[in-house]
Design an enzyme around this catalytic site. Structure first.
Site, PDB file in Angstrom:
ATOM      1  N   ASP A   1       9.202  -5.222   5.859  1.00 58.91           N
ATOM      2  CA  ASP A   1       9.530  -4.090   4.999  1.00 58.91           C
ATOM      3  C   ASP A   1      10.102  -4.546   3.665  1.00 58.91           C
ATOM      4  O   ASP A   1      11.251  -4.971   3.582  1.00 58.91           O
ATOM      5  CB  ASP A   1      10.536  -3.198   5.740  1.00 58.91           C
ATOM      6  CG  ASP A   1      10.865  -1.938   4.975  1.00 58.91           C
ATOM      7  OD1 ASP A   1      10.160  -1.619   3.993  1.00 58.91           O
ATOM      8  OD2 ASP A   1      11.836  -1.258   5.359  1.00 58.91           O
ATOM      9  N   THR A   2       9.291  -4.427   2.614  1.00 59.73           N
ATOM     10  CA  THR A   2       9.775  -4.796   1.276  1.00 59.73           C
ATOM     11  C   THR A   2      10.752  -3.756   0.736  1.00 59.73           C
ATOM     12  O   THR A   2      11.408  -3.994  -0.265  1.00 59.73           O
ATOM     13  CB  THR A   2       8.606  -4.919   0.268  1.00 59.73           C
ATOM     14  OG1 THR A   2       7.912  -3.659   0.207  1.00 59.73           O
ATOM     15  CG2 THR A   2       7.634  -6.003   0.666  1.00 59.73           C
ATOM     16  N   GLY A   3      10.835  -2.612   1.408  1.00 55.48           N
ATOM     17  CA  GLY A   3      11.658  -1.514   0.900  1.00 55.48           C
ATOM     18  C   GLY A   3      13.066  -1.488   1.467  1.00 55.48           C
ATOM     19  O   GLY A   3      13.846  -0.607   1.122  1.00 55.48           O
TER      20      GLY A   3
ATOM     21  N   ASP B   1       6.308  -0.594  -1.227  1.00 52.29           N
ATOM     22  CA  ASP B   1       7.008  -0.524   0.052  1.00 52.29           C
ATOM     23  C   ASP B   1       6.070  -0.792   1.221  1.00 52.29           C
ATOM     24  O   ASP B   1       5.349   0.095   1.668  1.00 52.29           O
ATOM     25  CB  ASP B   1       7.634   0.867   0.187  1.00 52.29           C
ATOM     26  CG  ASP B   1       8.511   0.984   1.423  1.00 52.29           C
ATOM     27  OD1 ASP B   1       8.707  -0.022   2.130  1.00 52.29           O
ATOM     28  OD2 ASP B   1       9.011   2.097   1.681  1.00 52.29           O
ATOM     29  N   SER B   2       6.118  -2.012   1.728  1.00 47.83           N
ATOM     30  CA  SER B   2       5.235  -2.354   2.853  1.00 47.83           C
ATOM     31  C   SER B   2       5.665  -1.650   4.135  1.00 47.83           C
ATOM     32  O   SER B   2       4.899  -1.562   5.089  1.00 47.83           O
ATOM     33  CB  SER B   2       5.226  -3.869   3.085  1.00 47.83           C
ATOM     34  OG  SER B   2       6.473  -4.294   3.606  1.00 47.83           O
ATOM     35  N   GLY B   3       6.899  -1.139   4.152  1.00 43.08           N
ATOM     36  CA  GLY B   3       7.403  -0.472   5.353  1.00 43.08           C
ATOM     37  C   GLY B   3       6.939   0.972   5.466  1.00 43.08           C
ATOM     38  O   GLY B   3       7.232   1.645   6.450  1.00 43.08           O
TER      39      GLY B   3
ATOM     40  N   THR C   1       3.747   3.437   5.758  1.00 37.47           N
ATOM     41  CA  THR C   1       2.308   3.518   5.997  1.00 37.47           C
ATOM     42  C   THR C   1       1.622   4.298   4.885  1.00 37.47           C
ATOM     43  O   THR C   1       0.564   3.939   4.417  1.00 37.47           O
ATOM     44  CB  THR C   1       2.045   4.250   7.324  1.00 37.47           C
ATOM     45  OG1 THR C   1       2.704   3.522   8.336  1.00 37.47           O
ATOM     46  CG2 THR C   1       0.585   4.320   7.631  1.00 37.47           C
TER      47      THR C   1
END
Ligand SMILES: *[C@@H]1O[C@H](CO)[C@@H](O)[C@H](O)[C@H]1NC(C)=O
Ligand SMILES: *[C@@H]1O[C@H](CO)[C@@H](O)[C@H](O)[C@H]1NC(C)=O
Ligand SMILES: *[C@@H]1O[C@H](CO)[C@@H](O)[C@H](O)[C@H]1NC(C)=O
Ligand SMILES: *[C@@H]1O[C@H](CO)[C@@H](O)[C@H](O)[C@H]1NC(C)=O
Ligand SMILES: *[C@@H]1O[C@H](CO)[C@@H](O)[C@H](O)[C@H]1NC(C)=O
Ligand SMILES: *[C@@H]1O[C@H](CO)[C@@H](O)[C@H](O)[C@H]1NC(C)=O
Length: 389
Positions: free
Chosen positions: A91-93, A286-288, A290
């Site tokens: 999670d980048t976020g 934000d990879s976190g 979907t």
């Protein structure tokens, strides 16, 4: 609190990636994940998609994460002595690492998935230290009460064992089917202690506090995160440098990977491109998440172009599954680079008879972020100092 000056010198790199398709998923055992040899100063960790039946299947059947996600992205860490493998969502976020979700608070397929990610048992580690402090972590979806511990974290394929890394062990959680590896900013910026990315640098596993994230296409079901620099084998073209918007100038005043987006445009399967009005805005990567979240008027316009003028009661735009086979794209333009996301990556298919398809974009009047529907088609990176692996 004023953002440290460090932030003003950071930047993100985005790269159009038509390349990330490794061939079909290989036949591998569930645990552990095989990892390529690391170069000095760089750690290559495979990213495993939640759809990858080689890791997360039950009797070879794809586990469907109910409603919220078609694909989420996991890395494997080995925690403690001897090492206990667990999968955590990348999670980048967010900023912190935690493990051990309460799988009894999620239902059906989510619970099955949760049972397969692995749990860390402090009683079975000889190197754990309990810090006795607690915190409640809240996310867009899900929350967890954690107590902090420190322990050794080993990274598969590396001789590196990070000593005394602080992270959270959940004592309870709601609506979370995995732990999370927050790889946003760490100490003195977003956390009070050295987070995972900080520790990689401090303990010399990486030369720089940086990483490259390539989630990989839905079809590939695998990607890679390279901590410590850029994996040049993954990049065909040049990288574009985008300044990160300082926290005090960002929409939510939180130090995240906020960057300026110039526009969004729509390319029809026939190849006609049209730009949406008012799409110059800050967005965060934000990879976190979907889904990609955009303002309601804009999502309605995009929905209309996909034949779905109104979202359903969950905020999802249901579209014709045939669109996923078509050649159109949605294009996100930044200074110096445009990321074109194919319909196939933009449309999430929820298995069923017949399957239902939804746009991977949902309206939000409070928050604009580019989630996995965008990131799958981009390489994104954040660094303090550029470096090459
Ligand atoms: C790959 O998986 C298939 C189906 O589960 C199995 O029959 C086959 O033996 C596996 N191959 C290898 C090399 O593990
Ligand atoms: C999706 O959410 C709705 C409402 O919360 C629920 O009724 C439905 O069962 C969920 N679908 C799946 C596949 O979990
Ligand atoms: C955290 O703990 C508090 C107090 O016990 C409880 O009310 C709350 O529901 C817990 N939150 C989660 C996410 O488990
Ligand atoms: C990491 O490298 C620096 C510079 O070479 C050195 O001073 C430091 O002691 C090393 N730290 C560890 C934990 O090995
Ligand atoms: C764009 O934003 C401006 C200023 O907020 C507004 O006046 C205008 O109507 C918007 N245009 C569209 C097409 O939404
Ligand atoms: C999409 O484009 C490719 C390459 O240009 C072409 O071969 C293919 O037929 C197109 N597919 C559709 C559905 O138009």
């Amino acid at each position: 609190m004023a953002a440290p000056s460090l932030l003003t010198t950071t930047f993100a790199l985005l790269l159009l990636a038509l390349c990330c398709g490794r061939s079909a998923a290989q036949n591998q055992s569930i645990i552990p994940v095989p990892v390529p040899t690391h170069d000095k100063g760089c750690i290559h960790l495979p990213i495993i998609h939640s759809t990858n039946v080689n890791y997360f299947s039950k009797r070879g059947v794809q586990l469907q994460l109910a409603n919220r996600s078609d694909v989420a992205y996991y890395a494997q860490l080995s925690i403690g002595t001897p090492p206990q493998p667990v999968f955590v969502q990348l999670d980048t976020g967010s900023f912190e690492l935690w493990v051990n979700p309460d799988c009894t608070t999620v239902d059906g397929a989510d619970a099955d998935f949760c049972d397969r990610i692995g749990q860390y048992d402090t009683a079975k580690s000889s190197t754990v230290t309990s810090l006795g402090t607690t915190k409640t972590l809240r996310y867009g979806i899900g929350s967890a009460n954690i107590t902090y511990v420190t322990d050794t974290i080993t990274l598969a394929g590396s001789t590196t064992a990070l000593q005394d890394v602080q992270f959270g062990v959940a004592t309870s959680s709601q609506d979370a089917f995995s732990g999370i590896l927050g790889i946003g900013y760490g100490k003195d910026i977003a956390t009070r202690y050295l987070n995972f990315v900080d520790q990689l640098k401090l303990q010399n596993a990486t030369r720089v506090k940086a990483y490259t994230l390539a989630l990989g296409s839905k079809e590939a079901e695998e990607g890679v995160i390279v901590f410590g620099g850029v994996d040049t084998s993954k990049f065909g073209g040049g990288l574009t440098r985008l300044p990160i918007i300082a926290a005090d100038q960002s929409p939510d005043r939180v130090p995240r990977f906020w960057v300026g987006m110039n526009s969004i445009s729509f390319t029809s399967p026939a190849g006609e491109t049209r730009e949406y009005a008012n799409t110059s805005m800050p967005v965060f990567l934000d990879s976190g998440s979907t889904m990609t979240l955009l303002p309601p008027e804009l999502t309605a316009e995009i929905g209309r172009d996909f034949g779905a003028p109104f979202p359903d009661s969950n905020g999802f735009f249901r579209v014709d599954c045939a669109l996923a086979e078509m050649n159109g794209t949605l294009n996100f333009a930044f200074e110096g680079v445009t990321i074109s996301v194919p319909y196939k990556e933009l449309i999430r298919e929820v298995p069923g008879t017949p399957p239902a398809c939804f746009l991977g974009i949902t309206p939000s009047s409070s928050f604009v972020l580019l989630g996995d529907t965008f990131l799958r088609s981009a390489y994104s990176m954040s660094v303090f100092v550029p470096s090459v692996c």
